[in-house]
Enzyme design. Structure first.
Site, PDB file in Angstrom:
ATOM      1  N   ARG A 148       0.849  -1.187   0.000  1.00 49.56           N
ATOM      2  CA  ARG A 148       0.000   0.000   0.000  1.00 49.56           C
ATOM      3  C   ARG A 148       0.884   1.235   0.000  1.00 49.56           C
ATOM      4  NH1 ARG A 148      -3.724  -2.142  -1.406  1.00 49.56           N
ATOM      5  NH2 ARG A 148      -5.829  -2.303  -0.593  1.00 49.56           N
ATOM      6  N   GLU A 151      -1.748   8.117  -4.160  1.00 52.96           N
ATOM      7  CA  GLU A 151      -2.022   7.700  -5.537  1.00 52.96           C
ATOM      8  C   GLU A 151      -3.462   8.064  -5.930  1.00 52.96           C
ATOM      9  OE1 GLU A 151      -1.155   3.464  -4.768  1.00 52.96           O
ATOM     10  OE2 GLU A 151      -3.248   3.018  -5.249  1.00 52.96           O
ATOM     11  N   HIS A 175      -0.654   0.412  -9.545  1.00 50.58           N
ATOM     12  CA  HIS A 175      -1.454  -0.414  -8.631  1.00 50.58           C
ATOM     13  C   HIS A 175      -2.168  -1.542  -9.396  1.00 50.58           C
ATOM     14  CE1 HIS A 175      -3.725  -0.308  -4.530  1.00 50.58           C
ATOM     15  NE2 HIS A 175      -3.664  -1.538  -5.003  1.00 50.58           N
TER      16      HIS A 175
HETATM   17  C1  8YV Z   1      -7.140  -3.854  -5.632  1.00 52.78           C
HETATM   18  C2  8YV Z   1      -5.438  -4.322  -3.794  1.00 52.78           C
HETATM   19  O1  8YV Z   1      -7.168  -3.956  -6.998  1.00 52.78           O
HETATM   20  O2  8YV Z   1      -6.687  -6.171  -3.072  1.00 52.78           O
HETATM   21  C3  8YV Z   1      -6.029  -5.183  -2.753  1.00 52.78           C
HETATM   22  O3  8YV Z   1      -5.847  -4.875  -1.560  1.00 52.78           O
HETATM   23  O4  8YV Z   1      -4.617  -3.526  -3.540  1.00 52.78           O
HETATM   24  C4  8YV Z   1      -5.848  -4.492  -5.223  1.00 52.78           C
HETATM   25  O5  8YV Z   1      -5.910  -5.864  -5.509  1.00 52.78           O
HETATM   26  C5  8YV Z   1      -7.312  -2.406  -5.274  1.00 52.78           C
HETATM   27  O6  8YV Z   1      -7.247  -2.213  -3.901  1.00 52.78           O
HETATM   28  C6  8YV Z   1      -8.641  -1.860  -5.773  1.00 52.78           C
HETATM   29  O7  8YV Z   1      -9.717  -2.293  -5.009  1.00 52.78           O
END
Ligand code: 8YV
Length: 331
Positions: free
Chosen positions: A240, A269, A287
């Site tokens: 993250r 972001e 991401h």
């Molecule tokens: C998502 C992610 O695509 O699952 C997660 O925690 O970071 C990604 O797989 C993103 O968060 C959008 O929802």
């Protein structure tokens, strides 16, 4: 019988929205507008449930504006966009999408590590810019993956997937740091050795971050931690934004205090720190660690299934909290 009303806050696969329409009155967002907190609150005012992604913040203000809301299903394994305590106290169920993205995300973590250590993005930009006029002995010479030491910070399901790839596929020595130690059986399966964070940073040739974002993991890697890393080391963040201090990494890359970084997630972001955009030794991706078609479908299906199971009285499939029983929700 009237159907529960749900908001699908972002554009998702149209056939999955249609599947939801069989169960719910759906307010969707095919234009994929990013809703401001005020717009989100207005759209949630009459909703019983919501399908969200990481971009919608569910906090006390939102909950106060959505008196009927009973469940929020996040299409992500991470759910730092939820104020879980506020949701629990308000009697609102939260769900995420674990497991279905583990292997895809571990694949990407490994791909980003390889692209970073082997300078793939930098060399590709060089070639496209027409700068390749001759071979030379040290042109884009990077660092080895096979046989090197892989340090993983955050040894949940995705971290373990990366460890297996490194140990079994590339003969890497795997060390890890985590809030809690894995069982001896899992350590053996991942061929991973538990070490302290400082030892990991000093020893690893490649550091991969896979910790969930919490107040205590904020800036897990900042200037002090970067100073412990080898000048030849690479850093990869697929966890993250905010786990890494982006400005500090930009400085360390510019001053070659570490060799390279691969970053899929950023503080603030989709804005990216300008200091990262103008250093060559970083691979930047938007991401996309879970972004394969089958996995994004599986994530969306699981979020939808959580809503359906919950409103059919079967209980959420992958809950992240146990809402306070009896916390009054309207409707
Ligand atoms: C998502 C992610 O695509 O699952 C997660 O925690 O970071 C990604 O797989 C993103 O968060 C959008 O929802």
């Amino acid at each position: 019988m009237t159907k529960p009303r749900i908001l699908v806050a972002r554009a998702i696969f149209p056939d999955i929205v249609e599947r939801l329409r069989a169960h719910f009155e759906v307010d969707d967002n095919p234009e994929d507008t990013i809703l401001t907190p005020a717009q989100l609150a207005a759209r949630m005012a009459d909703k019983d449930g919501a399908f969200t992604t990481g971009s919608e913040r569910i906090d006390a203000n939102l909950l106060a504006a959505a008196p009927r809301l009973k469940i929020v299903a996040n299409m992500a394994v991470g759910y730092n966009n939820f104020d879980v305590d506020a949701m629990t106290a308000a009697g609102v169920q939260g769900t995420n999408t674990p497991d279905v993205l583990t292997e895809t995300t571990a694949d990407f973590g490994f791909a980003l590590l390889m692209a970073t250590a082997r300078r793939m993005a930098e060399s590709e930009h060089f070639l496209r810019a027409g700068k390749w006029t001759k071979w030379s002995y040290d042109m884009f010479a990077g660092s080895d993956i096979h046989g090197s030491t892989l340090g993983i910070i955050g040894m949940g399901r995705i971290g373990q997937g990366i460890a297996r790839r490194g140990a079994h596929g590339f003969g890497m020595k795997v060390i890890y740091h985590n809030r809690s130690r894995l069982s001896a059986a899992l350590e053996a399966e991942c061929k991973a050795t538990y070490v302290g964070k400082e030892a990991l940073l000093r020893t690893a040739d490649h550091v991969v971050l896979v910790v969930p974002y919490t107040p205590s993991s904020h800036h897990t890697i900042g200037a002090a931690e970067l100073a412990l890393m080898k000048p030849t080391a690479t850093l990869v963040n697929i966890a993250r934004g905010g786990i890494v201090h982006d400005e500090a990494v930009a400085v360390a890359l510019r001053e070659r205090r570490i060799a390279a970084a691969g970053l899929d997630v950023f503080e603030g972001e989709p804005q990216v720190h300008p200091g990262l955009l103008n250093v060559p030794n970083v691979v930047l991706t938007p991401h996309i660690a879970s972004a394969t078609v089958p996995t994004r479908r599986a994530m969306a299906d699981l979020a939808a299934d959580n809503l359906i199971a919950f409103f059919e009285g079967r209980g959420a499939l992958t809950p992240v909290n146990t809402p306070v029983a009896g916390a009054a929700r309207a409707g």
